[in-house]
Design a protein around this motif. Structure first.
Motif, PDB file in Angstrom:
ATOM      1  N   LEU A  68       8.596  -6.380   4.661  1.00 56.60           N
ATOM      2  CA  LEU A  68       9.680  -5.593   5.226  1.00 56.60           C
ATOM      3  C   LEU A  68       9.292  -4.118   5.191  1.00 56.60           C
ATOM      4  O   LEU A  68       8.933  -3.594   4.132  1.00 56.60           O
ATOM      5  N   THR A  69       9.351  -3.477   6.355  1.00 63.36           N
ATOM      6  CA  THR A  69       9.053  -2.052   6.464  1.00 63.36           C
ATOM      7  C   THR A  69      10.299  -1.322   6.938  1.00 63.36           C
ATOM      8  O   THR A  69      10.829  -1.619   8.012  1.00 63.36           O
ATOM      9  N   TYR A  70      10.763  -0.400   6.123  1.00 66.37           N
ATOM     10  CA  TYR A  70      11.946   0.397   6.451  1.00 66.37           C
ATOM     11  C   TYR A  70      11.487   1.770   6.911  1.00 66.37           C
ATOM     12  O   TYR A  70      10.960   2.562   6.133  1.00 66.37           O
ATOM     13  N   ARG A  71      11.669   2.055   8.206  1.00 70.68           N
ATOM     14  CA  ARG A  71      11.294   3.348   8.770  1.00 70.68           C
ATOM     15  C   ARG A  71      12.547   4.194   8.948  1.00 70.68           C
ATOM     16  O   ARG A  71      13.478   3.787   9.633  1.00 70.68           O
ATOM     17  N   HIS A  72      12.541   5.367   8.318  1.00 67.77           N
ATOM     18  CA  HIS A  72      13.693   6.261   8.391  1.00 67.77           C
ATOM     19  C   HIS A  72      13.187   7.667   8.663  1.00 67.77           C
ATOM     20  O   HIS A  72      11.971   7.904   8.765  1.00 67.77           O
ATOM     21  N   ASP A  73      14.089   8.616   8.783  1.00 69.00           N
ATOM     22  CA  ASP A  73      13.688   9.943   9.225  1.00 69.00           C
ATOM     23  C   ASP A  73      12.847  10.693   8.205  1.00 69.00           C
ATOM     24  O   ASP A  73      12.221  11.700   8.543  1.00 69.00           O
ATOM     25  N   GLY A  74      12.803  10.207   6.971  1.00 71.87           N
ATOM     26  CA  GLY A  74      11.992  10.875   5.958  1.00 71.87           C
ATOM     27  C   GLY A  74      10.701  10.165   5.625  1.00 71.87           C
ATOM     28  O   GLY A  74       9.962  10.599   4.733  1.00 71.87           O
ATOM     29  N   GLY A  75      10.393   9.043   6.281  1.00 68.91           N
ATOM     30  CA  GLY A  75       9.173   8.297   5.993  1.00 68.91           C
ATOM     31  C   GLY A  75       9.420   6.805   6.101  1.00 68.91           C
ATOM     32  O   GLY A  75      10.100   6.345   7.005  1.00 68.91           O
ATOM     33  N   ALA A 130      19.347   1.617  -0.199  1.00 66.85           N
ATOM     34  CA  ALA A 130      19.356   2.139  -1.568  1.00 66.85           C
ATOM     35  C   ALA A 130      18.795   1.146  -2.569  1.00 66.85           C
ATOM     36  O   ALA A 130      17.945   1.490  -3.392  1.00 66.85           O
ATOM     37  N   ASP A 131      19.263  -0.119  -2.494  1.00 65.05           N
ATOM     38  CA  ASP A 131      18.970  -1.053  -3.574  1.00 65.05           C
ATOM     39  C   ASP A 131      17.626  -1.742  -3.439  1.00 65.05           C
ATOM     40  O   ASP A 131      16.998  -2.077  -4.450  1.00 65.05           O
ATOM     41  N   LEU A 132      17.161  -2.012  -2.223  1.00 67.95           N
ATOM     42  CA  LEU A 132      15.857  -2.653  -2.056  1.00 67.95           C
ATOM     43  C   LEU A 132      14.741  -1.635  -1.906  1.00 67.95           C
ATOM     44  O   LEU A 132      13.694  -1.752  -2.543  1.00 67.95           O
ATOM     45  N   PHE A 133      14.972  -0.620  -1.069  1.00 68.53           N
ATOM     46  CA  PHE A 133      13.905   0.353  -0.793  1.00 68.53           C
ATOM     47  C   PHE A 133      14.011   1.601  -1.649  1.00 68.53           C
ATOM     48  O   PHE A 133      13.079   2.413  -1.674  1.00 68.53           O
ATOM     49  N   GLY A 134      15.135   1.790  -2.342  1.00 72.50           N
ATOM     50  CA  GLY A 134      15.283   2.958  -3.203  1.00 72.50           C
ATOM     51  C   GLY A 134      15.382   4.266  -2.458  1.00 72.50           C
ATOM     52  O   GLY A 134      14.967   5.309  -2.957  1.00 72.50           O
ATOM     53  N   VAL A 194      14.570  -1.651  10.079  1.00 71.87           N
ATOM     54  CA  VAL A 194      13.752  -2.509   9.239  1.00 71.87           C
ATOM     55  C   VAL A 194      12.967  -3.467  10.130  1.00 71.87           C
ATOM     56  O   VAL A 194      13.553  -4.212  10.917  1.00 71.87           O
ATOM     57  N   GLU A 195      11.647  -3.437   9.992  1.00 67.43           N
ATOM     58  CA  GLU A 195      10.785  -4.393  10.674  1.00 67.43           C
ATOM     59  C   GLU A 195      10.475  -5.537   9.721  1.00 67.43           C
ATOM     60  O   GLU A 195      10.077  -5.313   8.578  1.00 67.43           O
ATOM     61  N   VAL A 196      10.664  -6.778  10.178  1.00 67.02           N
ATOM     62  CA  VAL A 196      10.371  -7.966   9.389  1.00 67.02           C
ATOM     63  C   VAL A 196       9.147  -8.640   9.998  1.00 67.02           C
ATOM     64  O   VAL A 196       9.198  -9.154  11.121  1.00 67.02           O
ATOM     65  N   ASP A 197       8.042  -8.649   9.249  1.00 68.79           N
ATOM     66  CA  ASP A 197       6.781  -9.238   9.705  1.00 68.79           C
ATOM     67  C   ASP A 197       6.508 -10.460   8.840  1.00 68.79           C
ATOM     68  O   ASP A 197       6.078 -10.333   7.697  1.00 68.79           O
ATOM     69  N   ALA A 198       6.792 -11.656   9.378  1.00 72.01           N
ATOM     70  CA  ALA A 198       6.731 -12.889   8.599  1.00 72.01           C
ATOM     71  C   ALA A 198       5.620 -13.808   9.103  1.00 72.01           C
ATOM     72  O   ALA A 198       5.227 -13.748  10.272  1.00 72.01           O
TER      73      ALA A 198
END
Length: 208
Positions: free
Chosen positions: A22-29, A50-54, A62-66
């Motif tokens: 799981l890759t979370y791309r947001h405005d800060g990185g 907050a809880d998974l990616f901190g 969120v990109e899910v690459d399975a």
């Protein structure tokens, strides 16, 4: 006066174990996490930013690459003192995206004292994509337009789109989404929010 959170769920119906990055791309990185699900297992990640990616106080995609098929769903909601008011968001592959050859329609949007409309975009590609949105009233007259830039693999949302386009009230209307950047693939949606409760309704793009 709203507090937004997102829960992400993964369901494995593949007949075997599936691992996913799981890759979370947001405005800060970006943030990274991995998960493995047994066949028949459903896993929900609450308040995922907050809880998974901190990474609290952030927003993105969120990109899910399975390594096998998964059912991916999410719920974004306003967490209020009276309970939660939320909207469903689907996990979609690139086949659901708009290309420069398409027109994307978002119907039943509005801007009044009671409701506001936000429009968001997810970029499936590796380059920044530019989109333009045309706003129409219920008679088809073009009332305004705005431009958005969607980061590579990421998400962008324009809030209160009628106000952002210099348009006054629009009790009922629709938007036409055009992808301007060649080779880009973008999914779009509208979020119509009740100003009294903070309850949002998802309107997915219809491609014509």
């Amino acid at each position: 006066q709203t507090t937004w959170k997102s829960n992400l769920a993964l369901l494995n119906l593949s007949g075997q174990g599936v691992s996913a990055d799981l890759t979370y791309r947001h405005d800060g990185g970006f943030g990274l996490s991995s998960v493995t699900l047994a066949h028949g297992e459903l896993r929900e990640f609450e308040n995922i930013a907050a809880d998974l990616f901190g990474i609290p106080d952030s927003s993105g995609a969120v990109e899910v690459d399975a390594d096998g098929p998964l059912v991916v769903t999410a719920r974004t909601f306003n967490d209020s003192s009276d309970g939660t008011f939320g909207q469903f968001l689907p996990g979609l592959g690139v086949s659901a995206a708009l290309t420069p050859a398409d027109d994307g329609y978002l119907s039943q949007i509005k801007s009044t004292e009671d409701f506001r409309t936000n429009i968001g975009f997810t970029n499936y590609g590796g380059d920044t994509c530019n989109v333009r949105v045309y706003l129409h009233d219920d008679q088809g007259a073009r009332k305004g337009q705005f431009h958005a830039s969607v980061p590579a693999g990421g998400w962008s949302q324009v809030n209160r789109v009628f106000e952002a386009s210099g348009v006054g009230e629009c009790p009922l209307g629709y938007a036409v989404v055009k992808v301007l950047t060649g080779g880009c693939q973008v999914w779009a949606y509208a979020s119509v929010v009740d100003n009294q409760t903070g309850d949002p309704t998802t309107i997915p793009v219809v491609i014509r």
